[in-house]
Design an enzyme around this catalytic site. Structure first.
Site, PDB file in Angstrom:
ATOM      1  N   SER A 135       1.065  -1.623   0.309  1.00 49.83           N
ATOM      2  CA  SER A 135      -0.104  -0.068  -0.137  1.00 49.83           C
ATOM      3  C   SER A 135       1.000   1.089  -0.279  1.00 49.83           C
ATOM      4  O   SER A 135       0.708   2.351   0.390  1.00 49.83           O
ATOM      5  CB  SER A 135      -1.175   0.374   1.362  1.00 49.83           C
ATOM      6  OG  SER A 135      -0.169  -0.346   2.174  1.00 49.83           O
ATOM      7  N   THR A 186      -1.468   3.765   5.199  1.00 51.82           N
ATOM      8  CA  THR A 186      -0.779   5.079   4.504  1.00 51.82           C
ATOM      9  C   THR A 186       0.495   4.929   5.861  1.00 51.82           C
ATOM     10  O   THR A 186       0.021   4.662   6.889  1.00 51.82           O
ATOM     11  CB  THR A 186      -0.999   6.419   4.277  1.00 51.82           C
ATOM     12  OG1 THR A 186      -2.118   6.104   3.159  1.00 51.82           O
ATOM     13  CG2 THR A 186      -0.535   7.146   4.792  1.00 51.82           C
ATOM     14  N   THR A 207       1.992   7.454   0.778  1.00 52.61           N
ATOM     15  CA  THR A 207       1.005   6.450   0.339  1.00 52.61           C
ATOM     16  C   THR A 207       1.286   5.321  -0.772  1.00 52.61           C
ATOM     17  O   THR A 207       1.239   6.745  -2.270  1.00 52.61           O
ATOM     18  CB  THR A 207      -0.122   6.444   0.941  1.00 52.61           C
ATOM     19  OG1 THR A 207      -1.444   5.659   0.826  1.00 52.61           O
ATOM     20  CG2 THR A 207      -0.572   7.694  -0.091  1.00 52.61           C
ATOM     21  N   ARG A 254      -6.874  10.131  -8.604  1.00 51.76           N
ATOM     22  CA  ARG A 254      -7.500  10.641  -7.555  1.00 51.76           C
ATOM     23  C   ARG A 254      -6.533  10.622  -6.549  1.00 51.76           C
ATOM     24  O   ARG A 254      -5.665   9.965  -6.536  1.00 51.76           O
ATOM     25  CB  ARG A 254      -8.366   9.020  -6.791  1.00 51.76           C
ATOM     26  CG  ARG A 254      -9.002   9.302  -5.857  1.00 51.76           C
ATOM     27  CD  ARG A 254      -7.987   8.387  -4.904  1.00 51.76           C
ATOM     28  NE  ARG A 254      -8.340   8.865  -3.292  1.00 51.76           N
ATOM     29  CZ  ARG A 254      -7.376   8.215  -2.802  1.00 51.76           C
ATOM     30  NH1 ARG A 254      -6.334   8.286  -2.265  1.00 51.76           N
ATOM     31  NH2 ARG A 254      -8.525   8.364  -1.195  1.00 51.76           N
ATOM     32  N   VAL A 255      -6.992  11.821  -5.737  1.00 51.45           N
ATOM     33  CA  VAL A 255      -5.701  11.737  -4.801  1.00 51.45           C
ATOM     34  C   VAL A 255      -6.550  12.260  -3.561  1.00 51.45           C
ATOM     35  O   VAL A 255      -7.207  12.386  -3.023  1.00 51.45           O
ATOM     36  CB  VAL A 255      -4.993  13.717  -5.078  1.00 51.45           C
ATOM     37  CG1 VAL A 255      -4.219  14.513  -4.088  1.00 51.45           C
ATOM     38  CG2 VAL A 255      -4.454  13.549  -6.562  1.00 51.45           C
ATOM     39  N   GLY A 256      -5.602  11.403  -2.694  1.00 52.91           N
ATOM     40  CA  GLY A 256      -6.545  11.489  -1.258  1.00 52.91           C
ATOM     41  C   GLY A 256      -5.480  12.217  -0.001  1.00 52.91           C
ATOM     42  O   GLY A 256      -5.096  13.111  -0.680  1.00 52.91           O
ATOM     43  N   ASP A 257      -5.617  12.071   1.203  1.00 49.62           N
ATOM     44  CA  ASP A 257      -5.074  13.559   2.290  1.00 49.62           C
ATOM     45  C   ASP A 257      -3.911  13.268   2.535  1.00 49.62           C
ATOM     46  O   ASP A 257      -3.183  13.781   2.418  1.00 49.62           O
ATOM     47  CB  ASP A 257      -5.791  12.538   3.511  1.00 49.62           C
ATOM     48  CG  ASP A 257      -5.925  11.446   4.174  1.00 49.62           C
ATOM     49  OD1 ASP A 257      -5.454  10.721   2.787  1.00 49.62           O
ATOM     50  OD2 ASP A 257      -5.381  11.190   4.900  1.00 49.62           O
ATOM     51  N   THR A 264      -4.409   7.372   8.385  1.00 46.59           N
ATOM     52  CA  THR A 264      -4.367   7.185   7.520  1.00 46.59           C
ATOM     53  C   THR A 264      -5.888   6.538   7.478  1.00 46.59           C
ATOM     54  O   THR A 264      -6.852   7.273   8.341  1.00 46.59           O
ATOM     55  CB  THR A 264      -4.271   5.713   8.053  1.00 46.59           C
ATOM     56  OG1 THR A 264      -4.348   4.481   6.941  1.00 46.59           O
ATOM     57  CG2 THR A 264      -4.912   5.419   9.569  1.00 46.59           C
ATOM     58  N   GLY A 265      -6.223   5.988   6.399  1.00 51.72           N
ATOM     59  CA  GLY A 265      -8.199   5.747   6.193  1.00 51.72           C
ATOM     60  C   GLY A 265      -8.249   6.188   5.018  1.00 51.72           C
ATOM     61  O   GLY A 265      -7.385   6.786   3.658  1.00 51.72           O
ATOM     62  N   HIS A 266      -9.834   6.668   4.856  1.00 52.28           N
ATOM     63  CA  HIS A 266      -9.954   6.871   3.592  1.00 52.28           C
ATOM     64  C   HIS A 266     -10.292   8.013   3.583  1.00 52.28           C
ATOM     65  O   HIS A 266     -10.160   8.800   3.851  1.00 52.28           O
ATOM     66  CB  HIS A 266     -11.640   7.005   4.003  1.00 52.28           C
ATOM     67  CG  HIS A 266     -12.093   5.382   3.663  1.00 52.28           C
ATOM     68  ND1 HIS A 266     -11.747   4.528   4.341  1.00 52.28           N
ATOM     69  CD2 HIS A 266     -12.539   4.572   2.860  1.00 52.28           C
ATOM     70  CE1 HIS A 266     -12.306   2.962   3.966  1.00 52.28           C
ATOM     71  NE2 HIS A 266     -12.273   3.189   2.372  1.00 52.28           N
ATOM     72  N   GLY A 267      -9.222   8.935   2.610  1.00 50.03           N
ATOM     73  CA  GLY A 267      -8.165  10.086   2.335  1.00 50.03           C
ATOM     74  C   GLY A 267      -9.751  11.102   2.173  1.00 50.03           C
ATOM     75  O   GLY A 267      -9.521  12.434   2.916  1.00 50.03           O
TER      76      GLY A 267
HETATM   77  N1  ASP Z   1      -5.272   7.731   3.486  1.00 55.28           N
HETATM   78  C1  ASP Z   1      -5.017   6.711   1.840  1.00 55.28           C
HETATM   79  C2  ASP Z   1      -6.083   7.255   0.624  1.00 55.28           C
HETATM   80  O1  ASP Z   1      -6.807   7.634   1.052  1.00 55.28           O
HETATM   81  C3  ASP Z   1      -5.425   5.598   1.864  1.00 55.28           C
HETATM   82  C4  ASP Z   1      -5.516   5.137   3.875  1.00 55.28           C
HETATM   83  O2  ASP Z   1      -4.072   5.299   4.785  1.00 55.28           O
HETATM   84  O3  ASP Z   1      -5.300   4.084   3.818  1.00 55.28           O
HETATM   85  O4  ASP Z   1      -5.574   7.781  -0.423  1.00 55.28           O
END
Ligand code: ASP
Length: 354
Positions: free
Chosen positions: A95, A197, A215, A225-228, A248-251
């Site tokens: 990841s 991440t 990440t 697509r760009v996350g956080d 971490t998680g859903h950006g």
């Molecule tokens: N935060 C990351 C993203 O949204 C992914 C993750 O940390 O699980 O790209």
């Protein structure tokens, strides 16, 4: 004449000092009566430094690398960069960096950012073919007039800086991508390895804070697509007077609340690190409820560290872990969460991440 001036000054100084000492004694006396039991004055609070913390189980190996720099009196900035490079360079970590899962077009696009104690920042997003995006982010910070470079521009900049273009697709990624193509269904899943991440924050022996975050983002995401994670204020924030946080998680949910900036601001207002992370998570929860989204579909976890070396974390649901290396050694922690799964339904952490 000089002597007279000196004498006069000395006498003035003496009177000033006597007056100040008197005032200080009076203040101390007031404080004495005011002081709650066992409460030590702020100036006596012991600093826990150096210290480094990072997200998920792979944080343990990353912390090891960072700790070597921190215990040799190195800078937090160098420690966090070296730390996150460990999972970035590991093809079995699926990841982050090399070995990261591809997007829906079969392209591996990487996001990373870095921030130091002087609020210097650097970031890359949607960067392809470079194993260590965190180093490119640092180069953006130190060698470009900008703070964020994305896509083809980021690759061009990296190549100009001497980074090597490499194929980052490992055989496991290729296999999974072919399997994914059969249904071509995009379903971000909370707490499994299709997105994780490494976010790392550290306080060095000199008392300075820095952070790094890197990440490959959500597996099978839309191209572009760009996350956080590469966004300063969302996936990472450092304020050298207050503290640092990473996520971490859903950006998408972290960006919505400007997560890490929020965590640091809450610490500024007096919350301890765990309280600050919890309040930020509850903001995510509230916005999910307002938008009538199912909270069980997402995960968001924050880790935070303040200027005194106190740390904490909070997440939406069970399953998140983070690693802390300080004078007590390198230890894995399971933070409190908003959704506590029933004991029997609890995912085994070992199966989530090695
Ligand atoms: N935060 C990351 C993203 O949204 C992914 C993750 O940390 O699980 O790209």
């Amino acid at each position: 004449m000089d002597n007279i001036t000196n004498t006069t000054n000395s006498r003035k100084d003496f009177l000033k000092i006597t007056a100040l000492t008197g005032a200080a004694t009076l203040l101390n006396a007031c404080n004495f009566f005011d002081k709650k039991e066992n409460q030590s004055p702020k100036s006596e609070a012991r600093l826990n430094k150096p210290i480094v913390l990072s997200t998920w189980n792979f944080g343990l190996a990353a912390n090891d690398a960072a700790w070597k720099i921190l215990t040799n009196g190195g800078r937090a900035l160098d420690a966090v960069e070296a730390g996150v490079m460990v999972p970035e360079g590991d093809p079995t970590e699926r990841s982050v960096g090399y070995g990261g899962r591809p997007d829906r077009d079969g392209r591996i696009t990487l996001d990373a950012c870095i921030m130091d104690e002087l609020s210097n920042i650097g970031s890359v997003a949607c960067l392809e073919y470079i194993k260590h995006p965190i180093q490119v982010a640092r180069a953006v910070m130190e060698k470009s007039p900008h703070v964020m470079i994305v896509g083809d521009g980021a690759l061009q900049f990296a190549l100009e800086q001497g980074f090597k273009k490499e194929n980052l697709m490992v055989p496991d990624s290729e296999k999974e991508y072919k399997e994914w193509l059969v249904k071509s269904e995009y379903k971000p899943i909370a707490n499994i390895e299709n997105h994780d991440t490494i976010g790392m924050i550290a306080l060095d022996a000199a008392g300075n804070l820095s952070g790094a975050c890197t990440t490959s983002g959500m597996a099978f995401k839309m191209h572009g697509r760009v996350g956080d994670s590469p966004i300063i204020g969302a996936g990472l924030y450092v304020d050298n007077e207050i503290g640092a946080a990473t996520a971490t998680g859903h950006g998408e949910e972290v960006i919505r609340i400007a997560g890490c900036h929020l965590v640091v601001e809450l610490m500024r207002q007096g919350r301890n690190p765990e309280e600050a992370c919890k309040e930020a998570v509850m903001r995510v929860v509230k916005l999910m409820e307002i938008r009538k989204k199912d909270l069980k579909d997402i995960q968001v976890g924050f880790i935070a560290l303040n200027k005194q070396g106190e740390y904490g974390s909070y997440c939406v649901q069970d399953g998140f872990t983070y690693a802390v290396y300080d004078e007590n050694g390198n230890n894995l922690h399971t933070p409190n969460s908003h959704i506590v799964l029933k004991k029997e339904a609890k995912p085994k952490l070992d199966t989530l991440k090695k």
